[in-house]
Design an enzyme around this catalytic site. Structure first.
Site, PDB file in Angstrom:
ATOM      1  N   ASP A 181       0.834  -1.215   0.000  1.00 32.81           N
ATOM      2  CA  ASP A 181       0.000   0.000   0.000  1.00 32.81           C
ATOM      3  C   ASP A 181       0.863   1.258   0.000  1.00 32.81           C
ATOM      4  OD1 ASP A 181      -2.351   1.415  -0.019  1.00 32.81           O
ATOM      5  OD2 ASP A 181      -2.819   1.083   2.098  1.00 32.81           O
ATOM      6  N   HIS A 188       2.381   3.672  -9.071  1.00 38.58           N
ATOM      7  CA  HIS A 188       2.165   2.255  -9.362  1.00 38.58           C
ATOM      8  C   HIS A 188       3.358   1.668 -10.114  1.00 38.58           C
ATOM      9  CE1 HIS A 188      -1.737   2.403  -7.649  1.00 38.58           C
ATOM     10  NE2 HIS A 188      -2.272   3.166  -8.579  1.00 38.58           N
ATOM     11  N   LEU A 204      11.152 -20.003  -4.945  1.00 36.72           N
ATOM     12  CA  LEU A 204      10.118 -19.207  -4.263  1.00 36.72           C
ATOM     13  C   LEU A 204       8.778 -19.323  -4.992  1.00 36.72           C
ATOM     14  CD1 LEU A 204       9.404 -16.862  -2.181  1.00 36.72           C
ATOM     15  CD2 LEU A 204      10.011 -15.286  -4.030  1.00 36.72           C
TER      16      LEU A 204
HETATM   17  C1  IPE Z   1      -5.415  -2.799  -0.179  1.00 36.30           C
HETATM   18  O1  IPE Z   1      -5.079  -1.470  -0.374  1.00 36.30           O
HETATM   19  C2  IPE Z   1      -5.409  -3.522  -1.502  1.00 36.30           C
HETATM   20  C3  IPE Z   1      -4.098  -3.702  -2.127  1.00 36.30           C
HETATM   21  C4  IPE Z   1      -2.950  -3.368  -1.617  1.00 36.30           C
HETATM   22  C5  IPE Z   1      -4.134  -4.331  -3.421  1.00 36.30           C
HETATM   23  P1  IPE Z   1      -6.185  -0.335  -0.554  1.00 36.30           P
HETATM   24  O2  IPE Z   1      -5.450   0.936  -0.693  1.00 36.30           O
HETATM   25  O3  IPE Z   1      -7.121  -0.703  -1.638  1.00 36.30           O
HETATM   26  O4  IPE Z   1      -6.959  -0.421   0.837  1.00 36.30           O
HETATM   27  P2  IPE Z   1      -7.891   0.629   1.582  1.00 36.30           P
HETATM   28  O5  IPE Z   1      -8.954   1.030   0.608  1.00 36.30           O
HETATM   29  O6  IPE Z   1      -7.038   1.783   1.976  1.00 36.30           O
HETATM   30  O7  IPE Z   1      -8.409  -0.105   2.772  1.00 36.30           O
HETATM   31  C1  IPE Z   2      -1.459   0.271  -3.433  1.00 34.66           C
HETATM   32  O1  IPE Z   2      -1.300   1.638  -3.447  1.00 34.66           O
HETATM   33  C2  IPE Z   2      -1.751  -0.290  -4.800  1.00 34.66           C
HETATM   34  C3  IPE Z   2      -3.112  -0.827  -4.964  1.00 34.66           C
HETATM   35  C4  IPE Z   2      -4.064  -0.809  -4.068  1.00 34.66           C
HETATM   36  C5  IPE Z   2      -3.430  -1.423  -6.249  1.00 34.66           C
HETATM   37  P1  IPE Z   2      -2.537   2.629  -3.425  1.00 34.66           P
HETATM   38  O2  IPE Z   2      -2.915   2.934  -4.832  1.00 34.66           O
HETATM   39  O3  IPE Z   2      -3.637   2.128  -2.580  1.00 34.66           O
HETATM   40  O4  IPE Z   2      -1.850   3.909  -2.781  1.00 34.66           O
HETATM   41  P2  IPE Z   2      -2.499   4.923  -1.735  1.00 34.66           P
HETATM   42  O5  IPE Z   2      -3.072   4.120  -0.624  1.00 34.66           O
HETATM   43  O6  IPE Z   2      -3.553   5.687  -2.486  1.00 34.66           O
HETATM   44  O7  IPE Z   2      -1.356   5.771  -1.309  1.00 34.66           O
HETATM   45 MG    MG Z   3      -4.112   2.356  -0.620  1.00 32.26          MG
END
Ligand code: IPE
Ligand code: IPE
Ligand code: MG
Length: 231
Positions: free
Chosen positions: A17, A34, A128
């Protein structure tokens, strides 16, 4: 290892995240976060291999992530396709075995084809295992398991039955679950398997996560006192 230390985890699951916040902090579009996040995936797969970890589950896309703007979903699917292509080329040399946890619908057909090919062609690898949690939701996974048991005509089910019908029945429960970016929640990740997992939350944003951060998490895990209900 001293007698009070846990052996290294066999299975580490990671909620990757913070890509968006990494980009925002640099005045960059979320897509840049990303892209950088995909680099962190490469680093962590390498690091996990070096550390002798057997299984890594990576939360790449949740069932709830479909609620993001179409443009962002397209970016994520494109990056995923690229990553699948890359691992199709390199998985043999790296001896990686690729598994996937999640629902197929509504993933685009060209992604499903690439996943199937990659899973098939790496099935006999002994290094792995990288389990991609893709279009994954833990509530959906548990529901899937129960529906399979119902389809078999079961009228009574045990916890072992559910465990044996999850998306990847041979995947052991993760000893350690890591979440980056400072959020402290599961966001529909591995609700069943996390029953006795140790949690490691770090403020580090996913694109900044590297081998050193993984080592830190493993070290902290090794010093946790796991009781499993005992004393
Ligand atoms: C969780 O992250 C999903 C992934 C890392 C793929 P999100 O960014 O979607 O989660 P929330 O919405 O903050 O809970
Ligand atoms: C995690 O990073 C990637 C996915 C959930 C696909 P985020 O896109 O959720 O990044 P934040 O939480 O907005 O910083
Ligand atoms: Mg996120």
């Amino acid at each position: 290892m001293t007698s009070t230390e846990n052996p290294a985890p066999k299975h580490i699951a990671i909620i990757m995240d913070g890509n968006g916040r990494w980009a925002a902090a640099r005045n960059l579009p979320r897509s840049a976060g990303h892209k950088e996040g995909a680099q962190a995936v490469r680093r962590v797969i390498e690091a996990a291999t070096e550390l002798g970890i057997e299984f890594v589950t990576l939360y790449a896309f949740s069932t709830e992530n479909w609620s993001r703007p179409k443009e962002e979903i397209d970016t994520l699917m494109n990056l995923l396709e690229k990553t699948l292509d890359e691992y199709q080329k390199s998985a043999e040399k790296k001896n990686l075995r690729i598994w996937v946890s999640g629902e197929r619908e509504p993933l685009p057909p060209q992604i499903l084809q690439k996943i199937d090919k990659l899973v098939q062609s790496t099935a006999a690898h002994t290094g792995l295992t990288v389990n991609l949690a893709l279009n994954y939701g833990a509530q959906q996974e548990i529901t899937y398991a129960v529906n399979q048991l119902l389809a078999q005509g079961k009228t009574q089910i045990s916890a072992q039955d559910i465990t044996a019908h999850l998306y990847q029945p041979l995947l052991p429960a993760p000893e350690l679950i890591i979440r980056t970016s400072g959020e402290q929640r599961l966001s529909n990740f591995l609700l069943w398997q996390a029953a006795y997992s140790e949690f490691y939350f770090t403020p580090v944003l996913w694109p900044d996560f590297d081998k050193e951060e993984l080592k830190k998490a493993v070290l902290e895990y090794q010093h946790r006192h796991r009781r499993f209900g005992g004393i």
